[in-house]
Design an enzyme around this catalytic site. Structure first.
Site, PDB file in Angstrom:
ATOM      1  N   ASP A 267       0.640  30.658   0.984  1.00 53.35           N
ATOM      2  CA  ASP A 267       1.559  29.967   1.889  1.00 53.35           C
ATOM      3  C   ASP A 267       1.912  30.864   3.065  1.00 53.35           C
ATOM      4  O   ASP A 267       2.320  32.021   2.889  1.00 53.35           O
ATOM      5  CB  ASP A 267       2.824  29.538   1.139  1.00 53.35           C
TER       6      ASP A 267
ATOM      7  N   ASP B 279      -2.904  36.122   0.399  1.00 49.35           N
ATOM      8  CA  ASP B 279      -1.737  35.334   0.004  1.00 49.35           C
ATOM      9  C   ASP B 279      -2.018  33.904   0.486  1.00 49.35           C
ATOM     10  O   ASP B 279      -2.939  33.679   1.288  1.00 49.35           O
ATOM     11  CB  ASP B 279      -0.478  35.908   0.654  1.00 49.35           C
TER      12      ASP B 279
END
Length: 306
Positions: free
Chosen positions: A29, A27
């Site tokens: 952020d 992932d």
């Protein structure tokens, strides 16, 4: 690897985990960056993984950027990355509509210019990007002109979301043959300083409520995003590691798809939440328990450099 769930990843265990995988999905952020700043040490981890022969992919529910926009940001922050390694919901939604829904018409899009571009890149013509100001009265709203070539409604993040967009989506979805797709169900977008703003899940829920229909959701924690990567790069789930900061999206995606999972504590979720899920008897909460956790992905750098 014989380790209990929710184990802190340290030392020799890090090397064992890395030896057991060929591909690592990150992932973005809260994992490799926060806002416009790289997590300290994250670029070195990504670049070292590649130097060690691992394949690296970036899997994000954010629908506001194209693959190339993400690749540009990654490069600016010091990551060795290319656009074809990025799988965001803007791109994956276009792939879903093209390859799964077999769409050959137009799409009514509640979403961003990035989504429009990704749709156009696969030959789908989107309508609806930008503001849709209100006019007329209720009778007019219920009888707005509809494009007969629209075969689907796609809902992503849209800063111009409005009553008229909601109404237009409803009118299209009154046709049972019109397909209904959403990018993700994230209800809040966390910001620095503990702040948050409403996420795509709020917009999607509004459309679902108005249309009295449930959308097919492309993003995490559903399987499609991993399937999208796996199909293009022939990945073996048992040889993949999912790294994320959210239990309800990243870790659950890994559990749903049979991947090893690593929670990093530089983002949203905490070890206490993971432990509470581990002690729960709820099957869905059990899927939100990582195999391992780590303070920051920078902590695996010594294992990569050993």
């Amino acid at each position: 690897m014989a380790a209990s769930k929710c184990t802190r990843l340290t030392g020799a265990l890090s090397r064992q985990l890395l030896d057991s995988v060929d591909s690592v999905l990150f992932d973005c952020d809260g994992v490799i960056w926060r806002g416009d700043q790289a997590i300290p040490g994250a670029p070195e981890v990504i670049n070292s993984l590649k130097k060690n022969g691992k394949r690296v992919f970036f899997v994000t529910n954010n629908s506001t950027k194209t693959r190339q926009m993400y690749a540009d940001k990654l490069g600016k922050l010091g990551f060795d990355a290319t656009a074809d390694e990025v799988f965001g919901t803007a791109y994956c939604s276009a792939v879903y509509l093209k390859n799964v829904c077999k769409l050959d018409g137009k799409v009514y899009l509640i979403g961003s210019n990035a989504m429009r571009q990704e749709l156009e890149d696969v030959g789908i013509h989107p309508l609806g990007v930008g503001p849709d100001p209100i006019s007329g009265v209720q009778k007019d709203w219920a009888n707005i002109p509809l494009d007969k070539e629209v075969q689907a409604v796609l809902v992503g993040f849209d800063e111009h979301f409005s009553y008229m967009k909601l109404n237009r989506a409803l009118q299209y979805l009154c046709n049972p043959d019109c397909q209904f797709v959403g990018t993700n169900t994230d209800t809040r977008l966390p910001l620095e300083g503990g702040k948050a703003v409403p996420g795509t899940g709020c917009l999607l829920r509004a459309v679902e409520t108005a249309a009295q229909r449930r959308a097919q959701v492309v993003g995490k924690p559903g399987n499609f995003m991993f399937e999208c990567v796996a199909t293009q790069f022939s990945l073996d789930p048992e040889r993949c590691l999912m790294v994320g900061d959210r239990l309800d999206t990243d870790i659950m995606l890994g559990s749903n798809c049979g991947l090893k999972t690593l929670l990093t504590l530089t983002g949203v979720s905490t070890v206490a939440e993971a432990e509470a899920n581990r002690k729960s008897e709820c099957p869905d909460r059990q899927k939100m328990v990582p195999d391992f956790y780590i303070d920051s992905i920078a902590d695996i750098l010594p294992a990569l450099q050993a």
